[in-house]
Design a protein around this motif. Structure first.
Motif, PDB file in Angstrom:
ATOM      1  N   ALA A   1       5.351   7.277  15.773  1.00 39.78           N
ATOM      2  CA  ALA A   1       5.654   8.057  14.655  1.00 39.78           C
ATOM      3  C   ALA A   1       5.716   7.220  13.325  1.00 39.78           C
ATOM      4  O   ALA A   1       5.166   7.589  12.096  1.00 39.78           O
ATOM      5  N   LEU A   2       6.110   5.982  13.169  1.00 37.63           N
ATOM      6  CA  LEU A   2       6.310   5.092  12.245  1.00 37.63           C
ATOM      7  C   LEU A   2       5.010   4.598  11.441  1.00 37.63           C
ATOM      8  O   LEU A   2       5.160   4.775  10.300  1.00 37.63           O
ATOM      9  N   PRO A   3       4.075   3.852  12.465  1.00 38.62           N
ATOM     10  CA  PRO A   3       2.845   3.314  11.908  1.00 38.62           C
ATOM     11  C   PRO A   3       2.165   4.198  10.865  1.00 38.62           C
ATOM     12  O   PRO A   3       1.917   3.939   9.723  1.00 38.62           O
ATOM     13  N   PRO A   4       2.054   5.634  11.147  1.00 39.65           N
ATOM     14  CA  PRO A   4       1.329   6.605  10.187  1.00 39.65           C
ATOM     15  C   PRO A   4       2.189   6.427   8.792  1.00 39.65           C
ATOM     16  O   PRO A   4       1.499   6.438   7.837  1.00 39.65           O
ATOM     17  N   VAL A   5       3.494   6.658   8.901  1.00 37.67           N
ATOM     18  CA  VAL A   5       4.290   6.566   7.592  1.00 37.67           C
ATOM     19  C   VAL A   5       3.911   5.203   6.738  1.00 37.67           C
ATOM     20  O   VAL A   5       3.817   5.472   5.837  1.00 37.67           O
ATOM     21  N   ALA A   6       4.123   4.057   7.462  1.00 37.41           N
ATOM     22  CA  ALA A   6       3.836   3.035   6.934  1.00 37.41           C
ATOM     23  C   ALA A   6       2.429   2.955   6.372  1.00 37.41           C
ATOM     24  O   ALA A   6       2.299   2.551   5.110  1.00 37.41           O
ATOM     25  N   GLN A   7       1.563   3.352   6.919  1.00 39.27           N
ATOM     26  CA  GLN A   7       0.012   3.324   6.393  1.00 39.27           C
ATOM     27  C   GLN A   7      -0.126   4.368   5.213  1.00 39.27           C
ATOM     28  O   GLN A   7      -0.698   3.783   4.400  1.00 39.27           O
ATOM     29  N   VAL A   8       0.469   5.504   5.276  1.00 37.89           N
ATOM     30  CA  VAL A   8       0.322   6.334   4.117  1.00 37.89           C
ATOM     31  C   VAL A   8       1.027   5.910   2.963  1.00 37.89           C
ATOM     32  O   VAL A   8       0.434   5.706   1.744  1.00 37.89           O
ATOM     33  N   LEU A   9       2.370   5.221   3.277  1.00 42.40           N
ATOM     34  CA  LEU A   9       2.851   4.625   1.977  1.00 42.40           C
ATOM     35  C   LEU A   9       2.174   3.408   1.183  1.00 42.40           C
ATOM     36  O   LEU A   9       2.022   3.430   0.203  1.00 42.40           O
ATOM     37  N   ALA A  10       1.641   2.602   2.337  1.00 42.79           N
ATOM     38  CA  ALA A  10       0.686   1.462   1.714  1.00 42.79           C
ATOM     39  C   ALA A  10      -0.243   2.113   0.827  1.00 42.79           C
ATOM     40  O   ALA A  10      -0.853   1.374  -0.036  1.00 42.79           O
ATOM     41  N   ASP A  11      -1.126   3.034   1.523  1.00 44.54           N
ATOM     42  CA  ASP A  11      -2.270   3.791   0.985  1.00 44.54           C
ATOM     43  C   ASP A  11      -1.817   4.204  -0.521  1.00 44.54           C
ATOM     44  O   ASP A  11      -2.714   3.752  -1.406  1.00 44.54           O
ATOM     45  N   ARG A  12      -0.971   4.873  -0.453  1.00 44.06           N
ATOM     46  CA  ARG A  12      -0.507   5.475  -1.585  1.00 44.06           C
ATOM     47  C   ARG A  12      -0.243   4.388  -2.684  1.00 44.06           C
ATOM     48  O   ARG A  12      -0.533   4.414  -3.923  1.00 44.06           O
ATOM     49  N   GLU A  13       0.638   3.347  -2.310  1.00 41.84           N
ATOM     50  CA  GLU A  13       0.840   2.285  -3.361  1.00 41.84           C
ATOM     51  C   GLU A  13      -0.281   1.669  -3.748  1.00 41.84           C
ATOM     52  O   GLU A  13      -0.615   1.324  -4.958  1.00 41.84           O
ATOM     53  N   ALA A  14      -1.467   1.349  -2.665  1.00 40.31           N
ATOM     54  CA  ALA A  14      -2.790   0.944  -3.194  1.00 40.31           C
ATOM     55  C   ALA A  14      -3.215   1.613  -4.136  1.00 40.31           C
ATOM     56  O   ALA A  14      -3.979   1.156  -5.299  1.00 40.31           O
ATOM     57  N   ALA A  15      -3.440   3.008  -3.831  1.00 41.67           N
ATOM     58  CA  ALA A  15      -3.924   3.941  -4.558  1.00 41.67           C
ATOM     59  C   ALA A  15      -3.393   4.005  -6.215  1.00 41.67           C
ATOM     60  O   ALA A  15      -4.145   3.872  -7.247  1.00 41.67           O
ATOM     61  N   ILE A  16      -2.158   3.876  -6.160  1.00 39.72           N
ATOM     62  CA  ILE A  16      -1.426   3.964  -7.509  1.00 39.72           C
ATOM     63  C   ILE A  16      -1.957   2.727  -8.452  1.00 39.72           C
ATOM     64  O   ILE A  16      -2.206   2.632  -9.398  1.00 39.72           O
ATOM     65  N   ALA A  17      -1.702   1.724  -7.536  1.00 41.12           N
ATOM     66  CA  ALA A  17      -1.759   0.301  -8.105  1.00 41.12           C
ATOM     67  C   ALA A  17      -3.353   0.248  -8.823  1.00 41.12           C
ATOM     68  O   ALA A  17      -3.682   0.004  -9.793  1.00 41.12           O
ATOM     69  N   ALA A  18      -4.260   0.643  -7.862  1.00 38.66           N
ATOM     70  CA  ALA A  18      -5.819   0.891  -8.337  1.00 38.66           C
ATOM     71  C   ALA A  18      -5.895   1.692  -9.624  1.00 38.66           C
ATOM     72  O   ALA A  18      -6.628   1.475 -10.305  1.00 38.66           O
ATOM     73  N   ASP A  19      -5.303   3.004  -9.349  1.00 40.57           N
ATOM     74  CA  ASP A  19      -5.459   3.762 -10.522  1.00 40.57           C
ATOM     75  C   ASP A  19      -4.952   3.138 -11.972  1.00 40.57           C
ATOM     76  O   ASP A  19      -5.607   3.266 -12.929  1.00 40.57           O
TER      77      ASP A  19
END
Lengths: 245, 168
Positions: free
Chosen positions: B33-51
């Motif tokens: 259950a937890l790894p996908p949440v961590a993945q999604v949160l990290a992806d979102r943070e990276a996407a926001i930083a890139a944007d």
């Protein structure tokens, strides 16, 4: 309670019933809670959307709430305990919340259950402390700089306070849940008893009914709060284990 | 209180099942259950930083373009002003030159006209002198019966003209 038990029966809601192979109604609700937690996390994160929907938001908020709690209370070293604290918090929270459903069994109202959970926390904390600090862990029971002459008093006091964590952790949750559910049941019984007395009784029943409505709201607060307290105390104990003050 | 009836074997089996369920839930949560949440949160943070990074780069680009545009506009304005000033100066010089030549011509014309007037006046005065002398001689002959000496008549006329010219 034996005589009153015939009219106001507030305790039968805590009675265990056997399902099969020692599996009780209490375990059934643990299973329902576990399935609900898994469903929330797995179904909620199924889309892995960048912009989360409602269920995914709930899953993410739960994750971040506990993650930040562990991070703030234990620090960087605490991250490996995050899955444990998360499971513990969600399990207790869902146990408390499921108990709010009519006819449901509140497994957190059983001292055996809360004590077992507290014991798991206690054993984990002690094992972590021993693994990190070895025999230095025992200096925890005698603060540095205290006069040696006071050791016969300080050491037993420290040991008792350390052991009593299990009791305080388990009794706090158990007592809160029992008290809340007993109150709900008692006032609900008042409503029914007064309601059977005719018109005046029905008017009189309005007061305990109104009180019960307020109590239900209060119990939802307690359900969340006690899960939070259980989790944050676990974090504080883990902090002590990792840093030894 | 049913929770404290420890003689009840269900209390113990409840705890055993609790351990099984909690343990299974822990494994499920930590592994699934937890790894996908961590993945999604990290992806979102990276996407926001890139944007944010891209937005910052675009803003810098826009700022540079604005600065270049402003510089070009200022240069064009300065050029235009210089050209305008040059044109005005040239026009002014031209006008001054034209004015000067016009004045010269007018002065020449004036002088020529004055000379013509003077000549005409002299001529007219000459004619008047001879006519006046003749008339004076005839008048004198008719009045006196004697023909005056031409030299004396001319002198008298000249004197008369001179005195009237003085009076003018």
């Amino acid at each position: 309670m034996a005589v009153e038990g015939k009219t106001i029966d507030a305790l039968s809601q805590f009675e265990l019933t056997h399902v099969a192979a020692g599996f009780t109604n209490s375990n059934l609700y643990m299973l329902i809670g576990g399935v609900a937690i898994s469903a929330l996390m797995v179904l909620g994160m199924q889309k892995r959307a960048r912009v989360p929907g409602r269920l995914q938001s709930l899953a993410e908020v739960s994750y971040e709430f506990i993650y930040n709690m562990v991070d703030e209370q234990v620090g960087r070293e605490g991250r490996k305990f995050f899955p444990f604290v998360f499971t513990l918090f969600m399990f207790v929270l869902f146990g408390n919340l499921l108990g709010m459903l009519p006819y449901a069994f509140t497994f957190t109202s059983h001292i055996a259950v809360t004590f077992t959970l507290a014991l798991v926390v206690f054993i984990l904390v002690t094992a972590v402390a021993l693994a990190i600090h070895g025999t230095k862990f025992f200096s925890y029971f005698f603060p540095e700089g205290a006069p040696i002459a006071l050791a016969p008093i300080i050491i037993p006091v420290e040991i008792i306070s350390y052991l009593s964590r299990v009791v305080s952790l388990s009794v706090r949750l158990f007592a809160n849940m029992v008290a809340g559910h007993v109150m709900l049941k008692v006032f609900a019984t008042f409503v029914v008893l007064l309601g059977s007395l005719g018109v005046i009784g029905i008017i009189g029943a309005a007061a305990p009914l109104a009180l019960n409505v307020a109590l239900v709201g209060f119990e939802f607060l307690v359900a969340f709060l006690q899960a939070y307290v259980f989790a944050i105390l676990t974090c504080i104990y883990l902090h002590d284990a990792v840093h030894l003050h | 209180m049913p929770q404290l009836e420890f003689a009840n074997p269900l209390i113990l089996t409840q705890v055993l099942w609790l351990l099984v369920i909690f343990g299974a839930l822990y494994v499920l949560i930590s592994k699934v259950a937890l790894p996908p949440v961590a993945q999604v949160l990290a992806d979102r943070e990276a996407a926001i930083a890139a944007d944010l990074e891209a937005a910052r780069a675009l803003k810098a680009e826009a700022d540079a373009a604005i600065a270049a545009q402003e510089k070009a506009a200022a240069k064009a304005r300065a050029e235009a002003q210089a050209a305008l000033r040059q044109a005005v100066d040239a026009a002014k010089a031209e006008a001054a030159k034209a004015e000067a030549s016009l004045g010269e011509r007018l002065a020449a014309d004036l002088a020529a006209a004055e000379a013509r007037i003077e000549a005409a006046k002299t001529q007219a005065l000459g004619a008047i002198r001879s006519i006046a002398a003749e008339a004076a001689a005839e008048a004198t002959a008719k009045l006196t019966g004697t023909t005056p000496e031409p030299g004396a008549v001319v002198a008298a006329v000249d004197a008369a003209i001179a005195s009237s010219g003085k009076g003018r």
